[in-house]
Design an enzyme around this catalytic site. Structure first.
Site, PDB file in Angstrom:
ATOM      1  N   ARG A 126       6.796   2.006  49.968  1.00  0.00           N
ATOM      2  CA  ARG A 126       5.986   3.144  49.524  1.00  0.00           C
ATOM      3  C   ARG A 126       6.594   4.468  49.973  1.00  0.00           C
ATOM      4  O   ARG A 126       6.407   5.493  49.324  1.00  0.00           O
ATOM      5  CB  ARG A 126       4.535   2.975  50.012  1.00  0.00           C
ATOM      6  CG  ARG A 126       4.380   2.891  51.508  1.00  0.00           C
ATOM      7  CD  ARG A 126       3.044   2.285  51.939  1.00  0.00           C
ATOM      8  NE  ARG A 126       3.050   0.821  51.848  1.00  0.00           N
ATOM      9  CZ  ARG A 126       2.003   0.055  52.127  1.00  0.00           C
ATOM     10  NH1 ARG A 126       0.857   0.614  52.506  1.00  0.00           N
ATOM     11  NH2 ARG A 126       2.088  -1.247  52.032  1.00  0.00           N
TER      12      ARG A 126
ATOM     13  N   LYS B 239      10.415  -8.289  60.729  1.00  0.00           N
ATOM     14  CA  LYS B 239       9.797  -9.459  60.109  1.00  0.00           C
ATOM     15  C   LYS B 239      10.182 -10.705  60.897  1.00  0.00           C
ATOM     16  O   LYS B 239      11.223 -10.724  61.548  1.00  0.00           O
ATOM     17  CB  LYS B 239      10.315  -9.618  58.671  1.00  0.00           C
ATOM     18  CG  LYS B 239       9.771  -8.619  57.685  1.00  0.00           C
ATOM     19  CD  LYS B 239      10.336  -8.879  56.301  1.00  0.00           C
ATOM     20  CE  LYS B 239       9.842  -7.855  55.293  1.00  0.00           C
ATOM     21  NZ  LYS B 239       8.396  -7.917  55.021  1.00  0.00           N
TER      22      LYS B 239
HETATM   23  N1  BES Z   1       9.057  -6.038  50.781  1.00  0.00           N
HETATM   24  C1  BES Z   1       7.834  -6.240  51.457  1.00  0.00           C
HETATM   25  C2  BES Z   1       6.781  -6.929  50.575  1.00  0.00           C
HETATM   26  C3  BES Z   1       7.023  -8.385  50.242  1.00  0.00           C
HETATM   27  C4  BES Z   1       6.550  -9.382  51.072  1.00  0.00           C
HETATM   28  C5  BES Z   1       7.664  -8.733  49.093  1.00  0.00           C
HETATM   29  C6  BES Z   1       6.736 -10.703  50.743  1.00  0.00           C
HETATM   30  C7  BES Z   1       7.841 -10.056  48.754  1.00  0.00           C
HETATM   31  C8  BES Z   1       7.382 -11.049  49.592  1.00  0.00           C
HETATM   32  C9  BES Z   1       7.250  -4.919  51.909  1.00  0.00           C
HETATM   33  O1  BES Z   1       8.154  -3.951  52.267  1.00  0.00           O
HETATM   34  C10 BES Z   1       6.416  -5.216  53.115  1.00  0.00           C
HETATM   35  O2  BES Z   1       6.953  -5.674  54.078  1.00  0.00           O
HETATM   36  N2  BES Z   1       5.108  -4.975  53.030  1.00  0.00           N
HETATM   37  C11 BES Z   1       4.211  -5.272  54.087  1.00  0.00           C
HETATM   38  C12 BES Z   1       3.226  -4.149  54.165  1.00  0.00           C
HETATM   39  C13 BES Z   1       2.331  -4.195  55.365  1.00  0.00           C
HETATM   40  C14 BES Z   1       3.134  -3.931  56.614  1.00  0.00           C
HETATM   41  C15 BES Z   1       1.264  -3.171  55.207  1.00  0.00           C
HETATM   42  C16 BES Z   1       3.506  -6.601  53.800  1.00  0.00           C
HETATM   43  O3  BES Z   1       3.177  -6.843  52.642  1.00  0.00           O
HETATM   44  O4  BES Z   1       3.343  -7.372  54.711  1.00  0.00           O
HETATM   45 ZN    ZN Z   2       8.805  -4.117  54.283  1.00  0.00          ZN
END
Ligand code: BES
Ligand code: ZN
Ligand code: ZN
Length: 495
Positions: A349, A274
């Site tokens: 997931r 990230k």
């Molecule tokens: N934990 C994150 C989701 C999240 C993002 C929670 C912002 C709270 C605030 C999750 O694991 C994630 O990173 N999801 C990705 C999925 C994508 C790569 C398909 C996302 O939402 O960007």
């Molecule tokens: Zn994530």
């Protein structure tokens, strides 16, 4: 910390006494207590206080004027609109905030009489507001410039009539609010403190209570069970993962409900790293797990007769270590399906897949509810105001929508369907862990759906509501503890 008292308002000698009143309408007294009414009249006549929702009047009472011995008198407005459960939480939250501002540690609350509203509900929601509005996480803070940080230590609730209803409401409200505080505490801990083993510790503590047991699957146990999801995600971190299973069993017939919560104690994204900005918030990626464990704690304390509950929290970090999952890797969660991992940041997931498939296989639940900070996309869709709800069962979805409404934790249902499932078909494995940009929240749920079979299941995506939640007096900045009260309400009202 909160109790129903028989001490009369005039005999209370603590820091702060609180009255709640409806907004003033011509000629109608707003307070049953004559002396307090005089105080309110004076403020009203100079235009200082009308009793609008969340409006407050703070006075230093004097025994000869108002018969009170308390240090401070606070009057909180309830407005003139229709009364509703969340309105009482907000009013309670305001009272708690004022108490903190004025460094009041011992507070006394007079429940309003003669309102056209269920007394139990009023007592329940005021209690929730009072407890949650006074929440602070200051464990790591030494004294600041205002002197030592204050906490509300003691709340006494006074009901001049309907005492039994008040007791019942206070018991409900305080149990659910204390659970919510537990979830907030877990989330507020930094990721170097709140590790997967803390979830295990907490689960074991519940396991010691009546009708409860706890089992923690460590890495070796998960290897035996072929839980490729948690094992895969945890590979980049030195912190040992855990699958925490807590069971509440009445031994009687009655449905078994499985709760699953995402316990990602820190989500860096892994190799699909990230951006640095905002990454610290990813210590909150365990809020689903916190909600489920805290709700289980409430249930274990309440000991309901009519249901059995199993709570599972898959817990791990997601870090980009030398052995971490790489985009393109193929793994296999519990049950044997194969998954192509195209983005290591879509890790929630993967760990939920293990927990859902294992929990359903092992405990044969009548219904499953999972809670997870799963997708950024849900924030785009619903903002920070509603939790995303996805379900393969209309009856279960309706139950959850109702529980959320009663808890003041609103949800909004999104669809599932073959067209979305198609987006996660993989060329090289059974499915892939991302479905492209469109409908990100739905394709994430469609992924989970692959692991629940025909069991009635609902998924709560709390990425937008677990922190930065809609501003409310009883939800301070930081983690909201969302989900705890909805789950507790859902289980309490199950039939
Ligand atoms: N934990 C994150 C989701 C999240 C993002 C929670 C912002 C709270 C605030 C999750 O694991 C994630 O990173 N999801 C990705 C999925 C994508 C790569 C398909 C996302 O939402 O960007
Ligand atoms: Zn994530
Ligand atoms: Zn995550």
């Amino acid at each position: 910390m909160i109790s129903v008292t028989k001490i009369k308002p005039c005999d209370f000698k603590g820091d702060l006494i609180v009255y709640f009143v409806r907004q003033r309408q011509k000629g109608v007294p707003v307070c049953a207590d004559d002396l307090i009414q005089k105080r309110i009249d004076r403020a009203y006549n100079v235009g200082n206080f009308k009793g609008k929702l969340e409006e407050t009047l703070l006075v230093y009472p004097e025994k000869k004027y108002d018969g009170l011995q308390a240090g401070l008198l606070l009057v909180v407005g309830l407005g003139k609109e229709d009364l509703a459960r969340d309105l009482f939480r907000k009013a309670g939250g305001i009272a708690a905030q004022k108490a903190l501002e004025n460094k009041a540690e011992k507070i006394y609350v007079v429940l309003p009489q003669d309102l056209d509203f269920q007394y139990v509900d009023m007592a329940e929601c005021l209690s929730e507001g009072l407890i949650l509005g006074g929440y602070k996480f200051d464990k790591y803070k030494n004294n600041d410039e205002d002197g030592p940080v204050t906490q509300i230590k003691n709340i006494r609730i006074y009901a001049s009539s309907q005492v039994a209803a008040a007791r019942k409401g206070v018991a409900y409200g305080s149990a659910a609010a204390e659970g919510t505080k537990i979830a907030r505490d877990m989330a507020n801990e930094p990721a170097n403190v709140w590790t997967p083993s803390k979830f295990a510790q907490f689960g074991r503590k519940i396991g010691k209570m009546k009708r409860c047991s706890c089992k923690v699957l460590n890495k070796a146990a998960m290897q035996k069970l072929k839980m490729g999801g948690v094992l895969g995600v945890s590979r980049g971190s030195h912190e040992p993962p855990a699958m925490v299973v807590v069971q509440y069993k009445t031994g009687k017939k009655g449905p078994t409900i499985l709760l699953v919560g995402k316990g990602l104690t820190f989500d860096s994204g892994g190799i699909s790293l990230k951006p640095g900005e905002g990454m610290a918030d990813m210590k909150y990626d365990m809020c689903g797990g916190a909600a489920v464990m805290a709700a289980m704690d409430v249930i274990a304390k309440e000991q309901p007769e009519n249901i059995n509950v199993v709570a599972i929290v898959p817990a791990t970090e997601n870090l980009p270590g030398g052995s971490a999952l790489k985009p393109g890797d193929i793994i296999s969660p519990y049950g044997g399906k194969t998954v192509e991992v195209l983005n290591t940041d879509a890790e929630g997931r993967l760990i939920l897949a293990d927990a859902l498939a294992y929990g359903i296989d092992k405990y044969k639940p009548d219904a499953v509810v999972d809670v997870a900070t799963l997708t950024g996309a849900v924030i785009i869709g619903l903002g920070h105001h509603r939790t995303g709800l996805l379900s393969n069962d209309d009856d279960l979805a309706d139950k959850i929508l109702t529980a959320g409404e009663r808890s003041g934790e609103l949800l909004w249902r999104l669809p599932l369907g073959e067209e979305y499932t198609k987006q996660i078909k993989s060329k090289v494995a059974d499915i892939k862990n991302i479905g492209g940009k469109p409908a990100g929240t739905i394709t994430a749920a469609a992924f989970l759906q692959e692991f629940v079979g025909e069991t009635a299941w609902a998924h709560l995506d709390i990425a937008g509501t677990a922190w930065d939640y809609t501003e409310k007096s009883y939800v301070p900045k930081g983690p909201s503890g969302i989900g705890v009260r909805t789950l507790v309400e859902l289980l309490r009202s199950w039939n």
